[in-house]
Each structure stands twice: as C-alpha cells, then as structure tokens.
Design a protein around this motif. Structure first.
Motif, mmCIF file in Angstrom:
data_model
loop_
_atom_site.group_PDB
_atom_site.id
_atom_site.type_symbol
_atom_site.label_atom_id
_atom_site.label_comp_id
_atom_site.label_asym_id
_atom_site.label_seq_id
_atom_site.Cartn_x
_atom_site.Cartn_y
_atom_site.Cartn_z
ATOM 1 N N VAL A 81 13.144 27.718 -22.004
ATOM 2 C CA VAL A 81 13.712 28.032 -20.858
ATOM 3 C C VAL A 81 13.579 26.956 -19.759
ATOM 4 C CG1 VAL A 81 12.919 30.563 -20.859
ATOM 5 C CG2 VAL A 81 11.243 29.071 -20.092
ATOM 6 N N SER A 83 15.293 23.691 -17.974
ATOM 7 C CA SER A 83 16.463 23.482 -17.577
ATOM 8 C C SER A 83 16.777 21.768 -17.273
ATOM 9 C CB SER A 83 16.885 24.013 -15.948
ATOM 10 O OG SER A 83 18.040 23.571 -15.536
ATOM 11 N N PRO A 85 18.495 23.668 -20.725
ATOM 12 C CA PRO A 85 17.627 24.177 -21.865
ATOM 13 C C PRO A 85 17.525 23.403 -23.258
ATOM 14 C CG PRO A 85 19.924 25.299 -21.602
ATOM 15 C CD PRO A 85 19.451 24.134 -20.483
#
Length: 197
Positions: A81, A83, A85
């Motif tokens: 999860v 960023s 990903p």
C-alpha cells in the motif's frame, strides 16, 4: 457472451494474488501452533492436568515465533500500500557459474518496477549467499548476476518454481526502518477517592 472485466480489476488484480501469497504462510503457522497447543488440551479444550508447564512452554515458543513473523508480515503488507505501490516481480538470473543450457534461477521480490526490484534483490543477504555459492572460485561477485529481461516480469509463476525472498526483504527493510513512536494514549481517569451518594 463474456463481459470484459472492469479496468479496476485488471489494475489491482495483482493485489489479490499478493495477499493470498502472504496469507498462506501465516495460516500454516497458525495451524501448526493450534496443533501443538492442542496436544496439551482435552476434548473440552481445557489444559490436561499435569501438562500446564509444557503447555505454557509451547505457548511461549509459539508466541515468540508469531511475534518474529509479525514484523515481516506487516512490512510486506505496508509494501503493498505504499506510494508508489510495490508489487511482486519475478526476476530471472544467471550467475557466472551458470552452466550453458540450464534454466535461469527465478527470484521474487517486491519493487515499484523491475529495476527497483533488481536493486532490492542484489542487497539481500540470501541473494548474496546464493551468488557466493554459485560463482566459481576467482570470478567477480561484485555484480548481482545477469538479469534475463525477457524472462523477468511483474507477478508470480506457479509456487515452487521460484525462490521467494519477499519475507527476507520485508525483514531487512523493517530492521533498517527506525521504530515508530507509540501512539499517544488518552490519560487514565483520575482515581476515585471517596464514595458519593
């Protein structure tokens, strides 16, 4: 007539596979722990008289194993999860000791793209040990093996066909990450000093 899958499914379908792959070893550990502890319980689930010490020892050992596995498991979930990903990449490699005609070694690690996954792979102790074992004496071990781009790809192949280093990768990343500060808990209520009517 078949309907095309929605775009959201294809973009995130790897997440289902990743979660299933993560869940399997945890479920296996849970079954092993239940079997081990079940050996000290009767049909009603109560600890058998005279087995309390052995039961407590087994509980302690299984709790330690679960605790050790938890950090890596959480790090693997967090990688899914982040960023940008991360996802699993299967990387095909040959070392300098690889015999002609043999299939490449397949490793699985997480990364944002194939280059990131390869960089992560080459830093893992398990991979470095493989490289040490497979390179002939006197050859250079500075590189990370020859990446075979045409056989490397995002996602997984069938289980048992690759060396999965994601758990080691997660543990290594967890060890390098400073511990999080504990969340601030609300102050406990003041003690009751007297009785009121």
């Amino acid at each position: 007539m078949t309907r095309p899958r929605p775009a959201a499914y294809t973009r995130s379908s790897h997440l289902f596979d990743e979660l299933r792959t993560l869940l399997g070893p945890v479920q296996d550990m849970q079954r092993r722990h239940q079997q081990r502890l079940g050996a000290y319980r009767d049909d009603n689930g109560e600890v058998v008289e005279g087995e309390y010490a052995s039961y407590d020892d087994a509980r302690l050992e299984t709790a330690i194993e679960a605790s050790d596995a938890l950090d890596g498991f959480v790090a693997q979930l967090e990688a899914l999860v982040t960023s940008p990903p991360q996802r699993a990449f299967t990387l095909a490699l040959r070392s300098s000791g690889h015999e002609e005609g043999n299939a490449p070694w397949l490793f699985v690690v997480n990364g944002t793209d194939a280059d990131d996954a390869y960089d992560s792979l080459t830093q893992l102790p398990g991979f470095r040990a493989w490289l040490e074992d497979t390179c002939p004496p006197g050859s250079s071990r500075d590189g990370g093996g020859d990446l075979i781009a045409g056989q490397s790809h995002p996602g997984l192949r069938p289980p048992g066909t690759y060396i999965d280093l994601r758990a080691e990768q997660a543990r290594t990343q967890a060890e390098r990450t400073p511990p999080r500060s504990p969340q601030t808990l609300p102050a406990p209520p003041p003690p009751v000093t007297g009785r009121t009517r």
